[in-house]
Design an enzyme around this catalytic site. Structure first.
Site, PDB file in Angstrom:
ATOM      1  N   PHE A 110       0.839  -1.193   0.016  1.00 54.73           N
ATOM      2  CA  PHE A 110      -0.097   0.049   0.103  1.00 54.73           C
ATOM      3  C   PHE A 110       0.838   1.406   0.071  1.00 54.73           C
ATOM      4  CE2 PHE A 110       0.334  -2.118   4.241  1.00 54.73           C
ATOM      5  CZ  PHE A 110       1.159  -1.133   4.936  1.00 54.73           C
ATOM      6  N   TYR A 160      10.980  -1.941  -8.651  1.00 55.08           N
ATOM      7  CA  TYR A 160      11.686  -0.981  -7.835  1.00 55.08           C
ATOM      8  C   TYR A 160      12.722  -1.564  -6.949  1.00 55.08           C
ATOM      9  CZ  TYR A 160       7.122  -1.612  -5.294  1.00 55.08           C
ATOM     10  OH  TYR A 160       5.923  -2.193  -4.835  1.00 55.08           O
TER      11      TYR A 160
HETATM   12  C1  HXC Z   1      -0.709   2.692   6.138  1.00 55.63           C
HETATM   13  C2  HXC Z   1      -1.466   0.652   6.531  1.00 55.63           C
HETATM   14  C3  HXC Z   1      -2.174   0.652   5.347  1.00 55.63           C
HETATM   15  C4  HXC Z   1      -2.328   1.689   4.380  1.00 55.63           C
HETATM   16  C5  HXC Z   1      -2.753  -1.101   6.624  1.00 55.63           C
HETATM   17  N1  HXC Z   1      -1.665  -0.309   7.082  1.00 55.63           N
HETATM   18  N2  HXC Z   1      -3.054  -0.516   5.342  1.00 55.63           N
HETATM   19  N3  HXC Z   1      -0.626   1.731   6.840  1.00 55.63           N
HETATM   20  N4  HXC Z   1      -1.368   2.805   4.850  1.00 55.63           N
HETATM   21  N5  HXC Z   1      -3.134   1.873   3.566  1.00 55.63           N
HETATM   22  C6  HXC Z   1      -1.076  -0.774   8.266  1.00 55.63           C
HETATM   23  C7  HXC Z   1      -2.145  -1.166   9.515  1.00 55.63           C
HETATM   24  O1  HXC Z   1      -2.567   0.221  10.339  1.00 55.63           O
HETATM   25  C8  HXC Z   1      -1.323  -2.008  10.452  1.00 55.63           C
HETATM   26  O2  HXC Z   1      -0.183  -1.470  11.056  1.00 55.63           O
HETATM   27  C9  HXC Z   1      -0.384  -2.997   9.438  1.00 55.63           C
HETATM   28  O3  HXC Z   1      -0.418  -2.283   8.201  1.00 55.63           O
HETATM   29  C10 HXC Z   1      -1.318  -4.189   9.249  1.00 55.63           C
HETATM   30  O4  HXC Z   1      -2.688  -3.929   8.585  1.00 55.63           O
HETATM   31  P1  HXC Z   1      -3.643  -4.904   8.820  1.00 55.63           P
HETATM   32  O5  HXC Z   1      -4.617  -4.431   8.108  1.00 55.63           O
HETATM   33  O6  HXC Z   1      -3.940  -5.364  10.301  1.00 55.63           O
HETATM   34  O7  HXC Z   1      -2.721  -6.151   7.851  1.00 55.63           O
HETATM   35  P2  HXC Z   1      -3.484  -7.651   7.382  1.00 55.63           P
HETATM   36  O8  HXC Z   1      -5.009  -7.719   7.661  1.00 55.63           O
HETATM   37  O9  HXC Z   1      -2.628  -8.452   7.290  1.00 55.63           O
HETATM   38  O10 HXC Z   1      -3.416  -7.135   5.775  1.00 55.63           O
HETATM   39  C11 HXC Z   1      -2.353  -6.927   5.029  1.00 55.63           C
HETATM   40  C12 HXC Z   1      -2.513  -5.649   4.091  1.00 55.63           C
HETATM   41  C13 HXC Z   1      -3.584  -5.578   3.188  1.00 55.63           C
HETATM   42  C14 HXC Z   1      -1.099  -5.700   3.250  1.00 55.63           C
HETATM   43  C15 HXC Z   1      -2.464  -4.408   5.051  1.00 55.63           C
HETATM   44  O11 HXC Z   1      -3.663  -4.703   2.303  1.00 55.63           O
HETATM   45  C16 HXC Z   1      -3.747  -6.985   2.193  1.00 55.63           C
HETATM   46  O12 HXC Z   1      -4.050  -7.805   2.599  1.00 55.63           O
HETATM   47  N6  HXC Z   1      -3.301  -6.851   1.244  1.00 55.63           N
HETATM   48  C17 HXC Z   1      -3.095  -7.980  -0.031  1.00 55.63           C
HETATM   49  C18 HXC Z   1      -3.313  -7.372  -1.354  1.00 55.63           C
HETATM   50  C19 HXC Z   1      -2.078  -6.404  -1.872  1.00 55.63           C
HETATM   51  O13 HXC Z   1      -1.574  -5.847  -0.795  1.00 55.63           O
HETATM   52  N7  HXC Z   1      -1.863  -6.574  -3.213  1.00 55.63           N
HETATM   53  C20 HXC Z   1      -1.101  -5.749  -3.673  1.00 55.63           C
HETATM   54  C21 HXC Z   1      -0.049  -6.217  -4.247  1.00 55.63           C
HETATM   55  S1  HXC Z   1       0.427  -5.185  -5.628  1.00 55.63           S
HETATM   56  P3  HXC Z   1      -0.732  -0.776  12.569  1.00 55.63           P
HETATM   57  O14 HXC Z   1       0.489  -0.139  13.192  1.00 55.63           O
HETATM   58  O15 HXC Z   1      -1.976   0.021  12.733  1.00 55.63           O
HETATM   59  O16 HXC Z   1      -0.949  -2.098  13.441  1.00 55.63           O
HETATM   60  C22 HXC Z   1       2.299  -4.961  -5.678  1.00 55.63           C
HETATM   61  C23 HXC Z   1       2.385  -4.200  -6.929  1.00 55.63           C
HETATM   62  C24 HXC Z   1       3.094  -2.796  -6.618  1.00 55.63           C
HETATM   63  O17 HXC Z   1       2.825  -5.090  -4.893  1.00 55.63           O
HETATM   64  C25 HXC Z   1       3.250  -1.958  -8.044  1.00 55.63           C
HETATM   65  C26 HXC Z   1       2.221  -1.160  -8.078  1.00 55.63           C
HETATM   66  C27 HXC Z   1       1.998  -0.268  -9.327  1.00 55.63           C
END
Ligand code: HXC
Ligand code: NAP
Length: 289
Positions: A110, A160
């Site tokens: 993110f 990156y």
């Molecule tokens: C800041 C954030 C945040 C955000 C989560 N956190 N989202 N901080 N901005 N947008 C923080 C939370 O506050 C928490 O910290 C910690 O991260 C963990 O968050 P959780 O929600 O408890 O984690 P979890 O349920 O395990 O979920 C993981 C996740 C979620 C990464 C946050 O987004 C996910 O499941 N993503 C999977 C899909 C994904 O990310 N796809 C992208 C791949 S694309 P604190 O301190 O509050 O506890 C990619 C391409 C790159 O990589 C190139 C693009 C152009």
């Protein structure tokens, strides 16, 4: 003009049945690029195992593979948890026999300025993207080492890894680790017949992208004209690259990172555009601790 568009989805460069009687285990194959990669293996005759956390993603992935007419098995698994990974491979083996290909596609990301990133946010992205990739590779590698069987691993990276990723410091550092891990494992496991490569997508927009990432992309101008190829990637192009790497025709390629991005990451300008700080690019106000 730019780089011409590829053949339509459904076309294949490799022979039909290239992966017949083989099983391909793809993490995060219920969405986006993982689903696209799994689909290309399915089209070439592979049985597919999809491993991820969310049932709606597993169902969507299974539906896509089912439409192609391949066999598919889904398993709930958080790749941060080695025990869950071991159970997922047990389940895959019970369904189809041991997978011969592992695609480490699942990742987390993110956009967030580094100064706003909590320690747990950093840990979470590194844990899924780098640790999860290693844990899956380790489980898969150990099973093949024990069986004495050849195999192929494809780790999905990001460009990156070389440049750094302002606004994505956690993911960029983790992907640099993934690229480096690929190189270590390829040498360690080559003598046992295990090929290890990294596949780097450029910009491949898709409907499953997380809202955060979509919003970030929406803030930039037309995606196509910002690319040297004058277009973004078509998902099947990544799938074709993955199937080639794991096919009999790609066997001597190991420890390699293949970038599928129309030369986007090498792009440099003679004159730099004005520097816009990351907070401003993301529409964030002044830093407040
Ligand atoms: C800041 C954030 C945040 C955000 C989560 N956190 N989202 N901080 N901005 N947008 C923080 C939370 O506050 C928490 O910290 C910690 O991260 C963990 O968050 P959780 O929600 O408890 O984690 P979890 O349920 O395990 O979920 C993981 C996740 C979620 C990464 C946050 O987004 C996910 O499941 N993503 C999977 C899909 C994904 O990310 N796809 C992208 C791949 S694309 P604190 O301190 O509050 O506890 C990619 C391409 C790159 O990589 C190139 C693009 C152009
Ligand atoms: P995506 O649609 O968000 O897919 C990420 C997948 O990872 C989801 O299916 C998710 O499934 C799975 N996942 C996340 N955390 C997991 C966990 N802890 N355990 C198991 N599975 C988990 O992203 P994408 O765009 O397709 O990206 C796929 C790969 O390409 C990633 O490695 C990404 O870094 C890379 N990449 C993409 C782009 C691009 O332009 N799209 C560019 C460069 C690199 P669940 O939620 O069901 O767990």
């Amino acid at each position: 003009m730019g780089i011409p568009n590829p053949p339509a989805p459904g076309d294949t460069a490799l022979k039909p049945g290239t992966f017949a009687d083989q099983t391909v285990f793809v993490t995060g194959a219920g969405t986006g690029l993982g689903k696209a990669i799994a689909s290309e293996f399915a089209r070439l005759g592979a049985n597919i195992v999809i491993a991820s956390r969310k049932s709606e993603h597993l169902e969507a992935g299974a539906a896509a593979i089912g439409e192609i007419g391949a066999e598919v098995h889904t398993v709930t698994c958080d790749i941060r948890e080695p025990d869950q990974i071991a159970a997922a491979f047990d389940s895959a083996e019970a369904a189809f026999g041991m997978p011969s290909v592992l695609v480490n596609n699942a990742a987390a990301n993110f956009p967030v300025p580094a100064e706003d990133m909590s320690p747990n946010a950093w840990r979470t992205v590194v844990d899924i993207t780098l640790n999860g990739t290693f844990f899956c590779a380790r489980e898969f590698g150990r099973r093949h080492l024990e069986a004495g069987s050849a195999a192929s691993i494809i780790n999905v990276g990001a460009s990156y890894a070389w440049t750094g990723g302002p606004g994505f410091a956690h993911s960029a550092a983790a992907k640099a680790g993934v690229k480096n891990l690929t190189e270590s494992l390829a040498v360690e496991w080559g003598p046992s017949g295990i090929q290890v490569n990294c596949l780097v997508p450029g910009l491949f927009p898709h409907e499953d992208m997380t809202a955060d990432i979509q919003a970030n992309l929406a803030g930039t101008s037309d995606k196509d004209v910002c690319q040297p190829a004058m277009r973004v990637g078509h998902r099947q192009e990544l799938g074709w690259a993955a199937t080639f790497l794991a096919s009999p025709y790609g066997r001597f390629i190991s420890g390699h990172t293949l970038v599928v991005d129309g030369a986007n990451w090498q792009r440099r300008s003679l004159v730099n555009p004005p520097m816009v700080p990351i907070r401003e690019q993301m529409g964030r106000g002044t830093f407040e601790p």
